[in-house]
Write an enzyme that holds these catalytic residues in place. Structure first.
Site, PDB file in Angstrom:
ATOM      1  N   GLY A  53       0.681  -5.240   0.790  1.00 46.67           N
ATOM      2  CA  GLY A  53      -0.319  -5.400  -0.264  1.00 46.67           C
ATOM      3  C   GLY A  53       0.266  -5.982  -1.548  1.00 46.67           C
ATOM      4  O   GLY A  53      -0.437  -6.668  -2.305  1.00 46.67           O
ATOM      5  N   ALA A  61       0.841  -1.202   0.000  1.00 46.84           N
ATOM      6  CA  ALA A  61       0.000   0.000   0.000  1.00 46.84           C
ATOM      7  C   ALA A  61       0.876   1.251   0.000  1.00 46.84           C
ATOM      8  O   ALA A  61       1.984   1.234   0.538  1.00 46.84           O
ATOM      9  CB  ALA A  61      -0.876  -0.005   1.240  1.00 46.84           C
ATOM     10  N   GLU A 118       0.127  -9.495  -1.049  1.00 46.51           N
ATOM     11  CA  GLU A 118      -1.283  -9.924  -1.032  1.00 46.51           C
ATOM     12  C   GLU A 118      -1.843 -10.064  -2.456  1.00 46.51           C
ATOM     13  O   GLU A 118      -2.621 -10.967  -2.756  1.00 46.51           O
ATOM     14  CB  GLU A 118      -2.116  -8.945  -0.200  1.00 46.51           C
ATOM     15  CG  GLU A 118      -1.759  -9.056   1.287  1.00 46.51           C
ATOM     16  CD  GLU A 118      -2.463  -8.030   2.138  1.00 46.51           C
ATOM     17  OE1 GLU A 118      -2.227  -6.823   1.907  1.00 46.51           O
ATOM     18  OE2 GLU A 118      -3.245  -8.409   3.016  1.00 46.51           O
ATOM     19  N   GLU A 140       2.895  -5.177   7.745  1.00 48.73           N
ATOM     20  CA  GLU A 140       1.871  -4.226   8.208  1.00 48.73           C
ATOM     21  C   GLU A 140       1.917  -3.989   9.706  1.00 48.73           C
ATOM     22  O   GLU A 140       1.652  -2.878  10.177  1.00 48.73           O
ATOM     23  CB  GLU A 140       0.472  -4.727   7.809  1.00 48.73           C
ATOM     24  CG  GLU A 140       0.133  -4.597   6.337  1.00 48.73           C
ATOM     25  CD  GLU A 140       0.621  -5.756   5.469  1.00 48.73           C
ATOM     26  OE1 GLU A 140       1.468  -6.541   5.943  1.00 48.73           O
ATOM     27  OE2 GLU A 140       0.153  -5.869   4.325  1.00 48.73           O
TER      28      GLU A 140
END
Ligand code: 3H9
Length: 702
Positions: free
Chosen positions: A103, A64, A106, A126
């Site tokens: 992310g 992110a 992910e 994270e």
């Protein structure tokens, strides 16, 4: 026209999607939108048989966009993109190089096959930002690699190598460097021809529910003590338990609730601030390239010198240790060797790595042997005359262009610089002990220090894996100047009625790694005692002076190394409360006519933090620090300030500056000299501003 951050190229029947969002392919809103749209469009595109997703530049994706986190969450979320990829009816292969983090990983977990370069690294970091992996990571990773492995990765945030990722089943293949995307295309063609889709949601590593739940509990039990004040680790455990118990969709719902809770937590704000503050501090404050440094001489082989030597050797430099005689040199070398032995024992280095580092290490007792060093770091006794004598020798023997650095933690670097003929080559490099471990490096710019010398300090920090913070010259620079003041606040609290044990407990409860008195016992009372004696002549006669520390030192109670300090150390451990110390404190109070009163934990924290914030504001006023976030970095990395609170000035912003100022004014009724509000604090409150407003301005060293 909107910027293209995901490019698509059709190669035969394979659609290659390349994320191109420098510097680290962060998953900004534009990246997520374009990636999602491209994968969706390919569904109905007859010419496309399968998809390869890869990243341009130095990595696949760092996850992110951290600068966007905290703003409004916009569709499509990372998790939606991962699900779109996973449910694609055409095979999707990701080709990973550099990093796949957060992310980014992910997204990769949503794909049907993962292929990687050997040097790539993988992590779900994270938790370090106060978050849980909110893009499906808590559900897909355990399905792929098992609950224990997944929860360990998510709770530590540590990265693993491509080899380890392949071993645990996180990646499917390792490609040779340079052939990554071709291998991925080949793989997707094969999968398309055979009609194979390997969806992570169908992976079976969680099939034994009871065993999976047990694994989560085992990891959680080990970490609970350490993580108890933090929100994210507990929510990660919940989400992985849900992965073991429920369908993907239900698990994703638990993940979403946990993610929202983490996002709403002040810890997330503090941790993200700490991350961005460190990145900001790392940028060189001058527009000049640094000098080339290959060989370094370190003067002094004591605790500090040997730690600096070890840090330099670990970073690949040629290092010469200088000592005054053979006995001291042998002792210094022994200290370096002990550091490396401990590194082997802890698994941080292997025998080969240590042997390789030690081949670059030499020692000498003769100044002429360091004549060719590119950089000299003096780490000798903290005494101006000793330092000046050393710098005079350095001035005599060192080659032109060599940088002459002092590791002083308090002394006037301008005075040291003025004592040599090449003042512009002199700088302060203030390491923190143990120097091979601590991440902070204060780069102290004296008035005459040349810009390229400052730039070299910043480049050196990067090579050493440390975070540099620019500091100006004053007694104690940034960190120790603030330390002196908040230690005084703790001393006043002690004399006024709180015991050292209550003070330590309140501050450890706040989140400090150690309270001030436990810290004093660890570092040794003698150092502070010597500093107080040095400063005695210049002390403001009106300033309050608490004698308790001196009373302990007069008895030889220097802390852990002496077996007694504020605590008793009858046996190895954390130290016991000592009634004799309480008696000494009581006696000192009587002599001063102080009537002891009670302080709540909150009052202790309020005074300690107010002292810290007020002095930090004075440091900004004086131009000693470039920006508030540099002070936060200093206190977090060098003084055990809880990272999840961001640092003292982030804490002050979150508490509200008017409240902090009000506290200071209340405390000032007893001691107006110590509690004089900093002009900057007054200004910010008057203007309705906060410290963060000052971080936003781009700052350069004058
Ligand atoms: C997440 O993914 C949440 C998900 O679960 C989704 C939920 C819905 N964003 O460190 P460097 C910048 S949370 C924005 O000097 P290196 C960095 O600030 C995210 N910017 O290089 C710097 O900018 P500047 C989880 C980022 O080679 C520049 O890139 N991800 C981001 O030494 C270069 O960085 C992480 O926590 C980012 N994500 O190391 C990854 N990452 O020059 C954190 C970096 O203006 N990042 N920047 O100061 C890292 O660990 C390292 O930066 C990395 C590169 C290893 C990637």
């Amino acid at each position: 026209m909107r910027d293209e951050v995901v490019s698509s190229v059709l190669d035969g029947e394979v659609l290659v999607l390349t994320i191109n969002n420098p510097p680290v392919n962060a998953l900004s809103n534009a990246v997520r939108t374009q990636l999602q749209a491209a994968v969706l469009a390919a569904r109905s595109e007859h010419a496309v048989a399968g998809i390869v997703i890869t990243g341009a530049g130095k990595c696949f994706s760092a996850g992110a966009d951290i600068r966007e986190l905290g703003g409004e969450r916009t569709h499509p979320w990372t998790g939606e993109v991962a699900t779109t990829i996973e449910t694609s009816t055409k095979p999707v292969v990701v080709a990973i190089h550099g990093h796949a983090l957060g992310g980014g990983l992910e997204i990769a977990l949503g794909a049907h096959y993962r292929i990687t370069e050997p040097s790539a690294r993988f992590a779900l970091p994270e938790v370090r930002l106060g978050l849980l992996p909110g893009g499906g990571g808590t559900q897909r990773l355990p399905r792929l690699v098992g609950a224990g492995q997944a929860v360990r990765m998510m709770m530590s945030g540590d990265s693993i190598s491509a080899g380890d990722a392949a071993e645990i089943g996180l990646v499917d293949a390792i490609s040779d460097k340079g052939t990554l995307v071709d291998r991925a295309k080949e793989q997707v063609r094969k999968m398309a021809a055979a009609g194979i889709l390997r969806r992570t949601c169908d992976a079976t590593a969680l099939s034994d529910t009871a065993a999976s739940l047990k694994q989560v509990d085992e990891v959680w039990k080990k970490l609970e003590g350490k993580a108890k004040r933090q929100v994210a680790p507990a929510r990660i455990a919940d989400a992985v338990r849900a992965a073991a118990l429920h369908s993907l969709d239900d698990g994703l719902a638990v993940e979403a609730v946990g993610f929202a809770e983490c996002m709403a937590s002040p810890q997330r704000q503090g941790l993200i601030h700490a991350f961005l503050a460190e990145k900001r501090a790392t940028h060189s404050p001058v527009n000049a390239p640094g000098r080339d440094i290959r060989s370094v001489a370190v003067i002094g082989g004591g605790t500090m010198g040997s730690g600096i030597v070890a840090a330099l050797l670990n970073a690949g430099f040629e290092v010469m240790m200088m000592e005054r005689d053979e006995t001291s040199l042998a002792a210094g070398k022994e200290r370096v060797s002990a550091i490396f032995q401990r590194s082997i024992k802890s698994g941080r280095l292997d025998e080969t790595g240590v042997a390789c580092a030690l081949r670059r290490f030499a020692g000498s007792t003769c100044y002429s042997d360091i004549a060719t060093a590119d950089l000299v770091i003096e780490a000798a006794f903290e005494d101006m005359n000793v330092k000046k004598a050393i710098f005079s020798e350095l001035d005599r023997v060192c080659k032109q262009g060599a940088i002459l650095a002092t590791n002083t933690s308090y002394l006037d670097v301008n005075e040291i610089a003025a004592s040599v003929c090449r003042s512009s080559d002199v700088i302060g490099l203030h390491f923190f002990s143990p120097a091979h471990v601590m991440k902070l490096l204060e780069v102290v710019a004296a008035e005459a220090t040349a810009p390229d010398v400052i730039a070299t300090g910043f480049e050196l920090a990067k090579k050493l894996g440390k975070t540099p913070v620019l500091a100006g010259v004053c007694d104690g620079f940034i960190g120790n100047r603030i330390l002196y003041v908040f230690r005084e606040a703790a001393n006043f609290l002690m004399e006024d009625g709180a015991s050292p044990y209550e003070i330590d407990e309140a501050l450890e409860e706040f989140g400090f790694a150690m309270g001030p008195f436990r810290t004093a016992d660890l570092t040794g009372g003698d150092i502070g005692w010597a500093t107080r004696q040095r400063k005695a002549a210049n002390r403001d006669p009106h300033a309050r002076y608490v004698r308790i520390a001196d009373a302990l030192c007069e008895r030889g109670w220097f802390g852990q190394k002496a077996g007694r300090g504020y605590y008793r150390y009858d046996e190895p451990g954390r130290g016991l409360c000592d009634p004799d110390v309480l008696e000494i404190i009581e006696r000192e109070r009587k002599e001063r006519g102080v009537r002891a009163r009670r302080f709540s934990g909150q009052e202790i924290v309020d005074r300690y933090l107010a002292a810290m914030v007020n002095e930090a504001a004075k440091i900004l006023d004086d131009g000693i620090a470039l920006r508030p976030s540099d002070i936060d970095v200093t206190m977090v990395l060098g003084y055990g300030f809880p990272r999840w609170k961001g640092g003292p000035l982030k804490y002050a912003d979150m508490e509200g500056l008017p409240g902090i100022l009000k506290n200071i004014r209340t405390f000032a009724t007893d001691d107006p000299l110590f509690w004089k509000p900093a002009p900057l604090l007054l200004f910010l409150v008057e203007e309705g501003k906060c410290f963060e407003d000052l971080n936003r301005k781009e700052k350069k060293h004058a």
